[in-house]
Scaffold this motif. Structure first.
Motif, PDB file in Angstrom:
ATOM      1  N   SER A  84       0.980  -1.055  -0.014  1.00  0.00           N
ATOM      2  CA  SER A  84      -0.091   0.026   0.123  1.00  0.00           C
ATOM      3  C   SER A  84       0.919   1.298  -0.059  1.00  0.00           C
ATOM      4  CB  SER A  84      -0.768   0.020   1.329  1.00  0.00           C
ATOM      5  OG  SER A  84       0.046   0.320   2.369  1.00  0.00           O
ATOM      6  N   GLY A  85       0.340   2.127  -0.514  1.00  0.00           N
ATOM      7  CA  GLY A  85       1.283   3.392  -0.598  1.00  0.00           C
ATOM      8  C   GLY A  85       0.083   4.684  -0.940  1.00  0.00           C
ATOM      9  N   TYR A  86       0.708   5.614  -0.626  1.00  0.00           N
ATOM     10  CA  TYR A  86      -0.229   7.030  -1.038  1.00  0.00           C
ATOM     11  C   TYR A  86       0.159   7.700  -2.589  1.00  0.00           C
ATOM     12  CZ  TYR A  86      -1.640   6.633   3.657  1.00  0.00           C
ATOM     13  OH  TYR A  86      -2.089   6.159   5.099  1.00  0.00           O
ATOM     14  N   TRP A  87      -0.954   7.934  -3.074  1.00  0.00           N
ATOM     15  CA  TRP A  87      -0.691   8.401  -4.648  1.00  0.00           C
ATOM     16  C   TRP A  87      -1.914   9.054  -4.958  1.00  0.00           C
ATOM     17  CZ3 TRP A  87      -3.139   7.806  -9.461  1.00  0.00           C
ATOM     18  CH2 TRP A  87      -2.254   8.268 -10.672  1.00  0.00           C
ATOM     19  N   LYS A 128       7.906   3.077  -5.020  1.00  0.00           N
ATOM     20  CA  LYS A 128       7.519   3.660  -3.842  1.00  0.00           C
ATOM     21  C   LYS A 128       8.928   4.134  -3.168  1.00  0.00           C
ATOM     22  CE  LYS A 128       5.228   2.179   0.298  1.00  0.00           C
ATOM     23  NZ  LYS A 128       4.433   1.140   0.940  1.00  0.00           N
ATOM     24  N   GLN A 129       8.612   5.268  -2.758  1.00  0.00           N
ATOM     25  CA  GLN A 129       9.540   6.157  -1.863  1.00  0.00           C
ATOM     26  C   GLN A 129       8.890   6.538  -0.568  1.00  0.00           C
ATOM     27  OE1 GLN A 129      12.787   6.318  -3.136  1.00  0.00           O
ATOM     28  NE2 GLN A 129      12.300   5.124  -4.647  1.00  0.00           N
ATOM     29  N   ALA A 130       9.496   5.915   0.402  1.00  0.00           N
ATOM     30  CA  ALA A 130       8.735   6.180   1.657  1.00  0.00           C
ATOM     31  C   ALA A 130       7.491   5.444   1.640  1.00  0.00           C
ATOM     32  CB  ALA A 130       9.063   7.602   2.208  1.00  0.00           C
ATOM     33  N   GLU A 131       6.435   6.353   2.054  1.00  0.00           N
ATOM     34  CA  GLU A 131       5.054   6.165   1.897  1.00  0.00           C
ATOM     35  C   GLU A 131       4.421   6.449   0.512  1.00  0.00           C
ATOM     36  OE1 GLU A 131       3.527   3.767   3.764  1.00  0.00           O
ATOM     37  OE2 GLU A 131       5.524   3.253   4.622  1.00  0.00           O
ATOM     38  N   SER A 132       4.886   7.165  -0.266  1.00  0.00           N
ATOM     39  CA  SER A 132       4.476   7.989  -1.528  1.00  0.00           C
ATOM     40  C   SER A 132       4.733   7.184  -2.657  1.00  0.00           C
ATOM     41  CB  SER A 132       4.691   9.362  -1.488  1.00  0.00           C
ATOM     42  OG  SER A 132       4.493   9.985  -0.612  1.00  0.00           O
ATOM     43  N   ILE A 133       3.777   6.861  -3.512  1.00  0.00           N
ATOM     44  CA  ILE A 133       3.947   6.105  -4.917  1.00  0.00           C
ATOM     45  C   ILE A 133       4.051   7.100  -5.981  1.00  0.00           C
ATOM     46  CG2 ILE A 133       2.706   4.651  -6.447  1.00  0.00           C
ATOM     47  CD1 ILE A 133       2.963   3.035  -3.802  1.00  0.00           C
TER      48      ILE A 133
END
Length: 192
Positions: A84-87, A128-133
């Motif tokens: 999962s990640g934020y985008w 993905k880098q950290a929590e961001s997509i």
């Protein structure tokens, strides 16, 4: 009453699975939440960005923001990882299939739009880098990920890799991330 709710929940998952091609069913797997790792039977709905986890007689539903990774064997016995990640413009949590792990993972999800009003769909490859997509739409976006960009660029050119071909991207990301599971004996990787 609890048994009735369980049966209704299982029937609704079966109904979703029959309608939606973006659903993975697993015989067994584990979910890594932000504080725990839980084993059980898993159903993953990519469209709604949720998973259903059954451990014994307990069934729990998790949204993409409640966990970081799901690892399982699919119906064909293939090992899969969902992250999962934020985008997007709304910075919502989404699920992506992880094709290659590492410092610069290769993620896959088709049909993504930056926001609900956008008619254009993004290419299906992300990282993905950290929590961001981040979307990987251009060759330059991909090459800029790696600290040894010149060697990677030479490797892509010499081996005629295409940045829109899934197998070529899996090979490139596996080699660049140092993943040992790739089997490519005809390719010289000493430059990477």
């Amino acid at each position: 009453m609890k048994s009735l709710l369980t049966v209704l929940l299982l029937l609704s998952v079966a109904h979703l699975n029959a309608q939606n091609h973006d659903v993975f069913n697993a015989n067994f797997g584990y979910v890594i939440t932000h504080s725990d790792s839980i084993n059980g039977t898993i159903s993953i709905d990519m469209e709604s960005n949720t998973i259903l986890l059954r451990t014994g007689s307990v069934i729990e539903n998790y949204s993409a923001k409640q966990f970081s990774k799901v690892v399982f064997f699919d119906d064909d016995g293939v090992f899969k990882t969902i992250v999962s990640g934020y985008w997007g413009a709304d910075h919502q949590a989404y699920l992506f299939e992880e094709l290659v792990s590492g410092d610069n993972p290769l993620l896959y999800r088709s049909g993504m739009k930056f926001n609900e009003f956008d008619a254009e769909k993004f290419p299906p490859y992300f990282t993905k880098q950290a929590e961001s997509i981040y979307s990987l739409g251009k060759k330059k976006d991909i090459l800029n990920l790696f600290r040894n960009e010149d060697a990677i660029s030479d490797f892509v050119r010499k081996n005629k890799l295409k940045m829109k071909v899934k197998q070529d991207l899996i090979l490139l990301f596996s080699l660049a991330n140092g993943v040992d599971s790739i089997n490519a004996p005809s390719i010289a990787i000493d430059e990477i």
